[in-house]
Design an enzyme around this catalytic site. Structure first.
Site, PDB file in Angstrom:
ATOM      1  N   ASP A 108      15.215  15.506  91.832  1.00 33.93           N
ATOM      2  CA  ASP A 108      13.885  15.274  91.269  1.00 33.93           C
ATOM      3  C   ASP A 108      13.868  14.041  90.377  1.00 33.93           C
ATOM      4  O   ASP A 108      14.906  13.528  89.955  1.00 33.93           O
ATOM      5  CB  ASP A 108      13.404  16.491  90.483  1.00 33.93           C
ATOM      6  CG  ASP A 108      14.349  16.877  89.345  1.00 33.93           C
ATOM      7  OD1 ASP A 108      15.579  16.793  89.547  1.00 33.93           O
ATOM      8  OD2 ASP A 108      13.870  17.254  88.261  1.00 33.93           O
TER       9      ASP A 108
ATOM     10  N   GLU B 245      16.003  19.262  87.920  1.00 28.25           N
ATOM     11  CA  GLU B 245      16.838  19.056  86.740  1.00 28.25           C
ATOM     12  C   GLU B 245      16.022  18.654  85.522  1.00 28.25           C
ATOM     13  O   GLU B 245      16.317  19.061  84.396  1.00 28.25           O
ATOM     14  CB  GLU B 245      17.885  17.967  87.045  1.00 28.25           C
ATOM     15  CG  GLU B 245      18.896  17.732  85.939  1.00 28.25           C
ATOM     16  CD  GLU B 245      18.551  16.585  85.006  1.00 28.25           C
ATOM     17  OE1 GLU B 245      19.321  16.332  84.059  1.00 28.25           O
ATOM     18  OE2 GLU B 245      17.495  15.936  85.202  1.00 28.25           O
TER      19      GLU B 245
END
Length: 484
Positions: free
Chosen positions: A79, A146
Site C-alpha cells: 500500500d 501497512e
C-alpha cells in the site's frame, strides 16, 4: 512521460515500479495490487501463497550449488499513502500516479509517488524474475495495509514463512543499515456536543486556510522541525476567540495518522466590526509563522476570506476546551536516543482534527523506542484531553524492533558494502515504525535488517526517490544474496 521511467537502470526494477504507479493502491484498497502480485507469481511458475489477511509470499528455489544456504526473505508492503495538494484533482482509488523524471529523481505531479514502499516491492519482484542472479532459497513477502495500522504484519501467522533471514526494503537512506525501530501507539480522541444554532446577531463568517507546509512522514521527518498545521491554526484561534469575539463552526486539519499535517481549514464567525482587524491579525500571523520557520518552511500561506454564514457553531464551552487542549498537546520531538546520536527516541504527531455533525475527532500517533516512555507520553496526552472533557480511546499499538548488533545479516551486508563501495555503511535505529518489530513477535528467531534507496519527503506530495541510489541498492541486494 511516465513510461520513460521503464527505461531507467536497472530496467526490470523500474519496470515493475512503473507498473505499480499505474495500479491504485491506497491503504485499504489492496485488491488490484494483490491480483497483480498473484498473477506475477503464477505466470513465473513460482510457488505463490496468500494468507487470510491478504499477505502474499512467493518462493524461488536456490540457484544450483547454493541449495545449502539459509532462506532469505525480501519484504515490502503493497500500500501507499494517498496525499495530494488541495488544488489537485486526483482519486487515489481509481487514478494512476503521474510519475516523471526530474534530474536524478523520480517524483509525481502534486501527489505522493508511492515509492514508499513501491521500490521495495519492485526490488523483490526483480529478484524473483532475474534468472541470472546467484542466490540461496528466496522468499518474497508482500504485506498489505501497512500505512494505517500495519494490518498485514499483524495478520501474519507462524508457518507462513520458511525463511531464517529477513531483509526489509522499506528504509529511505542509501548507505544506511537499520537494525531497530520505534514502536507506536494511536490515540483516538473525540468531543461530542449538541450544535449551537444561535449565531450572534451581526456576526459574519470567515474561512481561514493554512496551506503551503511541507508535511512529511511523522517518523522519518519529525526531527526536521517542520510546522504542524493543526498546532498553528489553533494557536491563531486562541487569540481570535479571546480578543476578537470569534466563534468556531468547523475545523478540518491534517489527514493521516503518520503524516505531519500540511493544511488546516476553519470556518469561524466574528462580529462585523472586527473583520478588518481580523484580516490584519491573519497577515501578522502569516508573517510570524514565516519568520519562526524560516529555513524550514518556505511557502507558509495563511489567508482569510469571506464565507457563507454557517448553520451552527460549536458550543463555546466545547470550543474553548478544544482550543486549550490542542494548545497544551505535546507535538514533535520529545526525547533523543543516547546510544544512537541524532536519532529521535520519542515523538508525537497531532495528525488530524476534524469536525463532523456534533462530533470533533482528533488522532495522535505517539512513537518511541522505549515502551515505558511511549506509555508515559500516551498517559500525558490522555490527561490533557480528559481534563478538557474529551473521550480518549487507545487504538492500535505495536512494539519496537530491538537492535541486534551481532546479527549475521548485518555482518554480511557490512562486508559486502565495504567491498563494493569502499566505505562502511552507517548502522542506525529508525524512529519510524517498520514491520520488522511486529514480524519479530511471530518469528522471534528471525534475523532482520532494513535498507533502501534515497527516498525524500515520503507521505507528502514532494515525495521522490533517487535514481542512482536505486541502482546502488540493486547491486547491494544482489551481491548480498550471492554472498550468503
Amino acid at each position: 512521460m511516465a513510461a520513460e521511467i521503464r527505461n531507467l537502470s536497472p530496467q526490470h526494477v523500474w519496470g515493475y515500479f512503473h507498473d505499480l504507479t499505474q495500479i491504485p493502491r491506497p491503504t485499504g484498497h489492496m485488491d488490484a495490487v494483490t491480483r497483480y502480485i498473484l498473477a506475477f507469481g503464477k505466470e513465473s511458475g513460482l510457488e505463490t501463497l496468500q494468507d487470510k489477511t491478504g499477505n502474499i509470499v512467493i518462493r524461488k528455489p536456490a540457484t544450483p550449488g547454493m541449495e545449502h544456504c539459509k532462506t532469505v526473505i525480501i519484504q515490502g508492503h503493497l500500500d501507499m499513502v494517498p496525499q495530494k495538494n488541495t488544488a489537485t484533482v486526483h482519486n487515489f482509488e481509481t487514478d494512476p500516479i503521474d510519475a516523471y523524471i526530474d534530474g536524478d529523481w523520480v517524483t509525481a505531479r502534486d501527489t505522493t509517488l508511492g515509492a514508499d514502499n513501491g521500490i521495495g516491492v519492485a526490488l523483490a519482484l526483480a529478484v524473483l524474475s532475474d534468472n541470472t542472479l546467484k542466490h540461496g532459497p528466496v522468499e518474497a513477502l508482500f504485506t498489505v495495509d501497512e500505512e494505517v495500522g500495519m494490518d498485514g504484519a499483524f495478520g501474519l501467522k507462524p508457518g507462513f514463512l520458511k525463511g531464517e533471514i529477513l531483509i526489509n526494503a522499506d528504509s529511505e537512506e542509501e548507505g544506511e543499515l537499520f537494525v531497530g525501530c520505534a514502536g507506536g501507539a494511536d490515540l483516538n480522541i473525540s468531543f461530542q456536543f449538541k450544535e449551537d444554532i444561535a449565531i450572534p446577531e451581526g456576526d459574519v463568517a470567515v474561512k481561514l486556510s493554512l496551506t503551503g507546509l511541507k508535511g512529511g512522514h511523522s517518523g522519518v521527518d519529525i526531527h526536521l522541525g517542520r510546522a504542524n498545521a493543526n498546532k498553528l491554526m489553533f494557536r491563531f484561534l486562541k487569540e481570535a476567540v479571546r480578543d476578537y469575539g470569534a466563534r468556531l463552526s468547523s475545523i478540518d486539519g491534517g489527514s493521516l495518522r503518520n503524516a505531519i499535517p500540511r493544511e488546516a481549514v476553519a470556518i469561524i464567525t466574528i462580529p462585523g466590526d472586527n473583520v478588518e482587524a481580523l484580516w490584519e491579525l491573519v497577515a501578522d500571523y502569516q508573517d510570524m509563522f514565516r519568520t519562526e520557520y524560516q529555513g524550514i518552511e518556505e511557502s507558509v500561506l495563511f489567508v482569510a476570506e469571506p464565507a457563507e454564514l454557517p448553520a451552527s457553531l460549536i458550543p463555546e464551552e466545547i470550543q474553548d476546551d478544544l482550543i486549550n487542549a490542542i494548545e497544551g498537546c505535546q507535538n514533535g520531538v520529545i526525547s533523543m536516543l543516547a546510544d544512537f546520536p541524532g536519532t529521535v527516541e520519542t515523538s508525537t504527531n497531532l495528525a488530524s482534527v476534524k469536525k463532523s455533525d456534533q462530533l470533533i475527532e482528533i488522532k495522535i500517533l505517539t512513537r518511541s523506542s522505549s515502551e515505558s516512555r511511549k506509555e508515559q507520553i500516551c498517559s500525558s496526552l490522555e490527561s490533557v484531553f480528559a481534563l478538557a472533557g474529551a473521550k480518549v480511546e487507545y487504538g492500535s499499538s505495536y512494539g519496537g524492533w530491538q537492535p541486534n548488533i551481532k546479527s549475521e545479516i548485518l555482518g554480511v551486508m557490512q562486508r559486502v558494502y565495504e567491498q563494493k563501495f569502499g566505505r562502511t555503511p552507517n548502522v542506525k535505529v529508525m524512529h519510524a515504525g517498520l514491520e520488522c518489530g511486529i514480524i519479530q513477535t511471530v518469528y522471534p528467531d528471525m534475523d532482520m535488517i532494513s535498507f533502501g534507496p534515497d527516498l525524500q519527503y515520503p507521505h507528502s506530495p514532494d515525495e521522490r526517490v533517487g535514481i542512482s541510489s536505486v541502482q546502488k541498492v540493486w547491486t547491494f541486494l544482489t551481491e548480498t544474496l550471492a554472498a550468503m
